[in-house]
Design a protein around this motif. Structure first.
Motif, mmCIF file in Angstrom:
data_model
loop_
_atom_site.group_PDB
_atom_site.id
_atom_site.type_symbol
_atom_site.label_atom_id
_atom_site.label_comp_id
_atom_site.label_asym_id
_atom_site.label_seq_id
_atom_site.Cartn_x
_atom_site.Cartn_y
_atom_site.Cartn_z
ATOM 1 N N SER A 154 23.147 15.789 -16.616
ATOM 2 C CA SER A 154 23.420 15.253 -15.279
ATOM 3 C C SER A 154 24.885 15.357 -14.894
ATOM 4 O O SER A 154 25.222 15.353 -13.703
ATOM 5 C CB SER A 154 22.974 13.795 -15.199
ATOM 6 N N ASP A 155 25.786 15.446 -15.883
ATOM 7 C CA ASP A 155 27.213 15.540 -15.577
ATOM 8 C C ASP A 155 27.715 16.984 -15.619
ATOM 9 O O ASP A 155 28.917 17.233 -15.516
ATOM 10 C CB ASP A 155 28.032 14.679 -16.538
ATOM 11 N N LEU B 179 22.699 24.191 -8.921
ATOM 12 C CA LEU B 179 21.311 24.388 -9.328
ATOM 13 C C LEU B 179 20.374 23.646 -8.382
ATOM 14 O O LEU B 179 19.315 24.172 -8.005
ATOM 15 C CB LEU B 179 21.112 23.911 -10.766
ATOM 16 N N SER B 180 20.754 22.452 -7.996
ATOM 17 C CA SER B 180 19.931 21.682 -7.069
ATOM 18 C C SER B 180 19.807 22.394 -5.721
ATOM 19 O O SER B 180 18.720 22.464 -5.137
ATOM 20 C CB SER B 180 20.532 20.283 -6.885
#
Length: 205
Positions: A140-141, A148-149
């Motif tokens: 997540s970091d 990518l999102s």
């Protein structure tokens, strides 16, 4: 999953990469691998991302120059290439992107959809260093998580369409290369000539 579905998946991921990263979509193999894996898994197929080294034969459009090319040298933390294995096949848009950054005025190369049961010829070299867990995601970091999102969001939109592929054939196996060479494909003809003179001992892997 048949060739048509796989090829539609590759064309969809390619189209999304070109929208998300218009200037350097050819250097985004990690995103490509996530995209291919995501679409195949959404279709009910098991798919895994692999990372490691990659080399592919390249030939100039005039047929006078050729070399084996890849995507740079891997570092301790970042491999040089990512691809996907699914349904007994190795899937990779990478070969089709090599001509964009080639040291040659290179002939076009199609993407890879090669059965794992068929040995790779000397004009295609893959050396896996890591097989990612089937559910692997970026931490997540990770600084790449936002890109990518964004790519996944665009991929979802593109997946509702039928993008036109940027290639006319796929690397299904030796037979596909032979057929393409008979039809005059420059890369395929060069790859078959390379097989006649290539020495495996001179290749890095």
């Amino acid at each position: 999953m048949d060739h048509v579905e796989i090829e539609r998946t590759l064309a969809t991921v390619d189209a999304a990469l070109r929208v998300t990263f218009p200037d350097d979509f050819d250097a985004r193999c990690m995103y490509a691998s996530f995209g291919v894996r995501d679409l195949l898994r959404a279709a009910g197929q098991s798919a895994e991302i692999l990372s490691g080294d990659f080399l592919c034969f390249s030939v100039s459009k005039d047929g006078r120059q050729s070399l084996m090319e890849g995507f740079g040298t891997p570092t301790a933390n970042v491999p040089s290439h990512f691809w996907v294995e699914a349904d007994g096949r190795r899937l990779d848009l990478g070969p089709s992107y090599l001509p964009r950054s080639s040291r040659l005025d290179a002939a076009s190369i199609p993407p890879l959809n090669w059965g794992l049961s068929a040995p790779l010829p000397l004009y295609l070299r893959y050396r896996a260093h890591h097989r990612w867990h089937a559910d692997a995601e970026l931490p997540s970091d990770d600084p790449l998580i936002e890109n990518l999102s964004r790519f996944r969001s665009i991929l979802a939109q593109v997946a509702t369409t039928r993008p036109t592929p940027h290639w006319s054939w796929h690397l299904h196996g030796p037979g596909a290369v032979t057929r393409a060479a008979r039809c005059g494909d420059l890369w395929a003809k060069g790859a078959l000539r390379f097989l006649k003179v290539a020495d495996r001992q001179e290749l890095p892997f």
